[in-house]
Design a protein around this motif. Structure first.
Motif, short mmCIF file in Angstrom:
data_model
loop_
_atom_site.label_atom_id
_atom_site.label_comp_id
_atom_site.label_asym_id
_atom_site.label_seq_id
_atom_site.Cartn_x
_atom_site.Cartn_y
_atom_site.Cartn_z
N HIS A 134 29.07 51.87 16.60
CA HIS A 134 29.16 52.81 17.73
C HIS A 134 29.21 54.26 17.24
CE1 HIS A 134 31.47 49.44 20.09
NE2 HIS A 134 30.16 49.25 20.11
N GLY A 135 30.08 54.49 16.27
CA GLY A 135 30.26 55.87 15.79
C GLY A 135 29.00 56.40 15.13
N ALA A 180 26.47 57.31 17.78
CA ALA A 180 26.79 58.58 18.45
C ALA A 180 26.33 59.76 17.60
CB ALA A 180 28.29 58.67 18.72
N LEU A 232 26.96 60.02 26.27
CA LEU A 232 26.57 58.76 25.62
C LEU A 232 26.71 57.59 26.59
CD1 LEU A 232 28.49 59.43 22.30
CD2 LEU A 232 26.02 59.47 22.59
N PRO A 233 25.93 56.55 26.34
CA PRO A 233 26.07 55.33 27.15
C PRO A 233 27.03 54.36 26.45
CG PRO A 233 24.19 55.08 25.71
CD PRO A 233 24.83 56.40 25.36
N SER A 234 27.34 53.25 27.09
CA SER A 234 27.93 52.14 26.35
C SER A 234 26.80 51.47 25.58
CB SER A 234 28.58 51.16 27.32
OG SER A 234 29.84 51.67 27.72
N PHE A 235 27.14 50.97 24.41
CA PHE A 235 26.11 50.43 23.54
C PHE A 235 26.08 48.90 23.62
CE2 PHE A 235 27.88 54.26 21.41
CZ PHE A 235 26.79 55.08 21.56
N GLY A 277 32.76 48.99 15.82
CA GLY A 277 33.23 50.37 15.95
C GLY A 277 32.47 51.31 15.02
#
Lengths: 267, 792, 156
Positions: free
Chosen positions: B679-680, B683, B719-722, B676
């Motif tokens: 991900h942040g 972004a 954004l895409p999924s990572f 998480g």
């Protein structure tokens, strides 16, 4: 927010009278542009006349060759209306892409048109379909309604009641969204109706306008390729931190081509 | 309790309250008799204040008090301090202009604080604020860092007549010059690292209360380090005894650096709470956050890389101008120096590096640490240079990186850091596999058939975190310690409360730290509560920033746990009538080695608090231990990020179609939380590369990106999924083997995105593009090369 | 000038005398102590204040309380039945769809309407459907997963 008096009339007549009597009164429809402006103290009306309780401003009706949408109909209602999907699917898709879900659940057609934000989507549809704006006083053709930056033909005490859209043979809207606000950096609505083609451009200039050169080309041949070399001159287009006039001019052509392609494909 | 808890994706303990609306953020605090503060802010970027007339405002309904800079000066309220002293190339201290909480005589940026109105309601405070009559004489403004030192530029502070805070340098300039002179190839780039606005979704907020009975203050504030906030506010600004001020940072809705600092607003209302005798609440409106939260980045850089004919890096030269804004924020001075130049080795063996940084004052909001803080800027320099060098020399982009990777550890860089461990080839190889680099050319071809330009971009990064050995920080100008404190309280019934000086504002410490404790003490996570963010309950703390919480705060807790176990062993030895040396501690049980005799930690705790059968002659009752931990080195997370983009050549719009991050954070306590965090960070890094830019009007100094209508914060569909994965080389110098993960995404991503865009556009002749790479910038880059080609 | 406003909040009838400039979110937070609905911006973009008004997701910072006259309001506090999380809330926890928690109530309220309209949403539908809510912590990755899982759980 500065202090204001609040009225919630039940009838159109009462609302018009309140707006006429209070010089600094403003009509409140969905409030999605007005309330932020009040909060930032960019607008400070002495009174707000909330149109939310007036039944006669609601409703969508498909009648022969005309789709009529009430002024207080929310964007989300237009996006999901069966009548709109049958009559002018491009209008439903445009509404589905205005702002965001929560804004679409409050914002109204009448409010958007009365505000005439230079980057709003609805003015492109109204002008691009040659719709007629009905008020408590009169009927105004789209070509006569949008006068300039946040400026319309509405007079004090005049309230939009509904908009009558003639059904086009085919139509589509293509938008290049501002990545921050999601308003149109450039949005182009094209329609082919009975004997006429319309191309309306929003976001690019201080006010929505028709790209007449494009209309001429498309009237002869309604196909995207005929627009490849047609360019709206950048003079007079908006230039700001989000896009230069030159880039907006370029995008008008690109979005117009895409809108025509979508209309032709029936998408 | 036999199931392992370290390395498990345990669901977060804090989530229930957030998901049910039961969190307690600062603005949720309401105190009896509470009043509201609203700040009158400068509408001008630069102006002298001729006079302020508050008489009309004071008479407005509901107004309790109005204070200006003169009132604070009369009360001997000091200026907001800077916590890091940089010494310049001539051995002189940096210029530290006064930073009064309310302007005195002059305003220096749009949003600068001029007066505070305190009223019964917020609307009354805002109504009255409009009646405060300030007579300004406007002055010319200087906005861009590149203009600050030009002759004739507006001067902000008398003590810095050339608007220069310092000129600082690191590295062996002579060695670098020599290496460049003998190089086969030199790659040069000039670019801006764009200014960003942090935008935690919870705006800054504070509620201050003064209690006459005990002459004490309580301040609730959205802050990442309440003890530091208290220390700076009491000792440097308000002159209050530290023990009379309790600072509580309750649930905090994101920080990303912007809530580290001591700001004017909370300082003023704390002082004013005593003057008015009423609690005061201030909550920033988003427009105020845009204007007055500390911004991030804003560098102008010329960077050069020297290579030999094999593509081996010989030297790097980096000349940067860093915008400090109008005043020095709390840690502003160390960001473009200590946290930037030291990272320029990246993952490479570049033997000679020289970096010179000029920090300048401008009529803009103060600039300070924002997620990554110096390290994203450094990574961008290194990875754009390396990528460009690969293109210029014709060496494969992965290969040139591999050729120069550091492979022997420990490794001493030429810019002061000692990397303890890492395996850069492993993260790169894994990232290339996950990103399916092998299949890229086919995907590029397919995109071409759809009329799209596709590009693949690489970025590797190193991050120095776990801030920091206090003596090292001190020798570099740090004015604070950078240890952390923790306390473990085992209650008589065997449940545990842990008090940590780290602060969680989204990172999930309540869960991760509980896992550490559960593992060490062998008890369920449910029996452990983590308390943070309250100077009244926690012994001390340096707070959370720089990805330091688990590495430093977590280690402090481990040290306290070691003491708990040591004491428990003594108690158990007494209870079991055995020698202390024979007691083993395993998963919650103290056992006599080689026997089946044992007591649980719960039984030991009970004995410690009900000491009837207890060695009172040798041991104090109770089971409560604390520890301070000062790290011996930085930790060095590292990783490889690969970004794949598709560009619409008609509009210039870039879409990220794949993003892969493989990171080495050392040991991982909770992989769900770590992912998480990645991900942040990604972004925010992608936001910097594609969307976000803080723009001031270069003439007037007005902030043009002052709302979300104009500042593009990434939304879900941007954004895409990572694809994320980790490799593990445990940190060698802390007991958990952890490195920290909070900033990695924001550090690695910008260069990966821009390198991908350049990869897509390189066939057209495009060599560089500014961040954010907006659709228009990409379109223009394509236009320009087309025109150049036509002209040629 | 005070105006009497009545509405139903989380199933409870409430009436208050309000300054007409009171926003719906202020009414909920300050008069009803329902502080789960947050304020993250002043221009109607962040969506942290999202509540349901007569079943529609709306931004409570962008609506006057008086506009909600007679309406049914549902806030995050009313979503969970008793102490059991709603399947969507549980999905956010299970998929780590929240970090600082500040945007979370608004995200969940938006997600509930999204799933009502799209019971089996694709990733693209979810990403597009969350356009009214900003999150600075999660990069949305796990929010998307949570909404997808929440949708599946709500069908059961």
């Amino acid at each position: 927010m500065r202090a204001f008096d609040y009225h919630r009339p039940a009838t159109l007549k009462e609302a018009a009278s309140l707006l006429r009597k209070n010089e600094n009164a403003r009509a409140l429809s969905g409030g999605q542009s007005l309330i932020p402006a009040l909060k930032l103290r960019l607008a400070a009306p002495a009174a707000l006349v909330d149109l939310g309780a007036i039944e006669e401003l609601r409703g969508i009706k498909l009648d022969g060759a005309v789709l009529t949408v009430g002024a207080m109909v929310r964007h989300s209602e237009v996006a999901t209306s069966r009548d709109v999907a049958i009559g002018i699917p491009a209008l439903a898709r445009l509404a589905e892409d205005i702002g965001d879900r929560q804004v679409r659940n409050m914002g109204t057609l009448g409010g958007a048109l009365a505000n005439n934000d230079p980057a709003a989507d609805y003015p492109a549809a109204v002008l691009g379909l040659g719709a007629t704006i009905h008020t408590n006083k009169r009927a105004i053709a789209a070509d006569k309604f949008f006068l300039g930056l946040y400026e319309t033909a509405l007079k004090r005490g005049e309230i939009i009641t509904s908009v009558a859209f003639p059904l086009p043979k085919r139509a589509a809207y293509a938008k290049f969204a501002n990545p921050a606000s999601r308003f149109a950096l450039v949005g182009v609505f094209v329609s082919e109706g009975a004997g006429s083609v319309r191309v309306a451009v929003t976001g690019a200039a201080p006010c929505v306008f028709r790209a007449k050169d494009m209309e001429k080309k498309l009237a002869a041949n309604f196909a995207p390729d005929v627009l490849a070399k047609v360019r709206v001159p950048p003079d007079g287009l908006n230039s700001d931190i989000h896009a230069s006039a030159e880039y907006r001019a370029h995008l008008i052509t690109v979005m117009a081509k895409r809108a025509v392609a979508a209309a032709v494909a029936g998408k | 309790m036999n199931a392992p808890v370290i390395g498990q994706p345990i669901k977060r303990k804090e989530d229930y309250r957030f998901l049910t609306g039961s969190g307690m953020y600062t603005d949720d605090v309401t105190l009896p008799g509470q009043t509201y503060a609203y700040f009158v802010r400068s509408p001008h970027a630069h102006a002298t204040i001729r006079s302020i007339d508050v008489s009309k405002a004071r008479a407005a309904p509901g107004v309790i008090a109005i204070f200006t800079g003169d009132d604070l000066a009369r009360a001997k309220v000091g200026g907001l301090p800077c916590g890091w002293l940089i010494t310049d190339v001539n051995g002189q201290p940096m210029k530290e202009p006064p930073h009064p909480p309310l302007a005195q005589g002059k305003v220096r940026y749009v949003g600068d604080h001029v007066a505070v109105v305190i009223a019964e309601t917020l609307n009354q405070a805002k109504d009255a604020a409009e009646l405060v009559d300030v007579d300004y004489a406007t002055l010319p403004a200087v906005v861009n860092a590149g203009d600050a030192r030009k002759p004739g530029a507006a001067v902000l502070h008398d003590i810095a007549p050339d608007n220069t805070c310092y000129v600082w340098a690191l590295g062996d300039k002579a060695a670098v010059d020599r290496a460049f002179a003998g190089a086969d190839h030199v790659t040069t780039l000039e670019f801006t690292n764009n200014r960003l606005i942090p935008n935690a979704i919870e705006p800054r907020a504070a509620v201050a209360q003064y209690s006459r009975g005990d002459d004490a203050y309580t301040l609730y504030v959205a802050n990442q380090n309440p003890h530091v906030e208290r220390l700076l506010m009491t000792a440097f600004v308000l002159g209050l005894p530290e023990h009379k001020v309790r600072v509580i940072a309750p649930d905090v809705g994101g920080g990303f650096g912007s809530k580290i600092y001591l700001y004017a607003e909370e300082t003023v209302i704390t002082w004013a709470a005593k003057q008015t005798g009423r609690p005061i609440k201030w909550t920033a409106e988003r427009s105020e956050s845009f204007l007055s939260d500390a911004h991030g980045r804003d560098h102008l850089t010329k960077a050069e890389l020297a290579l030999d004919k094999n593509g081996t890096f010989l030297a790097m030269r980096v000349i940067t101008t860093a915008n400090m804004g109008a005043y020095l924020s709390t840690f502003a001075s160390c960001i473009p120096t200590i946290l930037y130049a030291t990272l320029l080795a990246g993952q490479y063996t570049t033997p000679a590096i020289y970096c010179q940084v000029t920090a300048v004052f401008t009529n803009t909001a103060p600039v300070d640490a924002y997620r990554g803080a110096g390290r994203p800027e450094a990574t961008y320099v290194v990875e754009r240079l390396v990528d460009t060098a690969a293109r210029e020399t014709g060496i494969d982009r992965a290969e040139i990186r591999r050729r120069n990777f550091i492979t022997q550890f420990p490794y001493q860089t030429p810019v002061a850091l000692l990397y303890d461990t890492g395996n850069y080839e492993a993260t790169l190889a894994e990232a290339m596999k996950l990103a399916d680099v092998a299949g890229f050319e086919a995907r590029r071809k397919q995109a071409e058939d759809r009329g799209k330009l596709r590009g693949l971009g690489y970025s590797t990064y190193i991050e120095a975190c776990g801030l920091a050995p206090s003596n090292v920080a001190g020798s570099l100008g740090g004015r604070a310690g950078l240890f952390e404190a923790g306390e473990v309280r085992v209650h008589p019934t065997g449940t545990v409360t842990v008090f940590t000086g780290s602060h969680s504002h989204g990172q999930g410490h309540e869960t991760t730290f509980a896992q550490v404790v559960a593992d060490r003490l062998g008890m369920p996570v449910e029996n452990i509560d983590i308390v943070h963010g309250d100077t009244g309950r926690i012994l001390f703390g340096m707070g959370t920033y720089g990805s330091r919480s688990i590495a430093v705060g977590g280690t402090a807790i481990v040290k306290a746990l070691d003491k708990i176990v040591a004491k428990g062993r003594k108690i158990a030895a007494h209870m079991l009538e055995a020698a202390e040396a024979d007691i083993e501690f395993d998963r919650g049980n103290f056992k006599v080695a080689g026997t089946d005799k044992s007591v649980t930690i719960g039984q030991v705790a009970f004995a410690a608090y009900v000491p009837h059968n207890y060695p009172l002659d040798k041991l104090e009752p109770g089971l409560n231990e604390s520890a301070f931990y000062d790290p011996t080195n930085f930790t060095f997370p590292a990783g490889s990020h690969l970004c794949e983009v598709e560009i619409d050549p008609e509009t210039g719009q870039t879409r990220i179609v794949n993003f892969t991050a493989v990171d080495d954070f050392g040991k991982i306590i909770n992989p769900m939380i770590v992912e998480g965090q990645v991900h942040g960070g990604l972004a925010q890094g992608i936001g910097q590369a594609l969307l976000e830019a803080c723009v001031y009007d270069p003439e007037s100094g007005q902030l043009l990106t002052g709302t979300y209508m104009d500042y593009a914060l990434p939304r879900a569909d941007d954004l895409p999924s990572f694809r994320v994965a980790t490799k593990e080389t445990p940190c060698t110098h802390n007991p958990l083997g952890v490195k920290g993960c909070g900033e990695a995404g924001a550090i690695g991503a910008p260069a990966a995105v821009i390198n991908a865009i350049i990869d897509a556009l390189a066939p057209l002749g495009v060599r560089d593009i500014e961040m954010p790479a907006t659709a228009e910038r990409v379109w223009r880059a394509m236009q320009n090369t087309r025109e150049l080609k036509k002209a040629a | 000038m005070g105006i009497t406003v009545s509405m139903t909040v989380n199933g409870q009838a409430v009436t208050a005398e309000l300054d007409p400039r009171t926003l719906l979110v202020q009414f909920l937070r300050e008069y009803r102590q329902l502080t789960g609905t947050h304020v993250g911006c002043d221009t109607g973009q962040c969506g942290a204040c999202t509540v349901h008004l007569d079943g529609r997701a709306v931004k409570a910072c962008n609506i006057l309380a008086v506009q909600a006259q007679g309406a049914q309001i549902l806030t995050i506090e009313g979503v969970a039945a008793n102490s059991e999380l709603h399947p969507m809330q549980a999905a956010f926890r299970d998929h780590h769809g929240l970090q600082c928690g500040f945007c979370t109530p608004g995200m969940v309220m938006n997600a509930l309407e999204l799933v009502r309209k799209h019971p089996d949403p694709s990733e693209e539908t979810i990403r597009a459907g969350l356009d009214g809510n900003l999150c600075r912590c999660t990069g949305y990755h796990n929010i998307v997963k949570a909404v997808q899982a929440g949708a599946a759980a709500m069908k059961r």
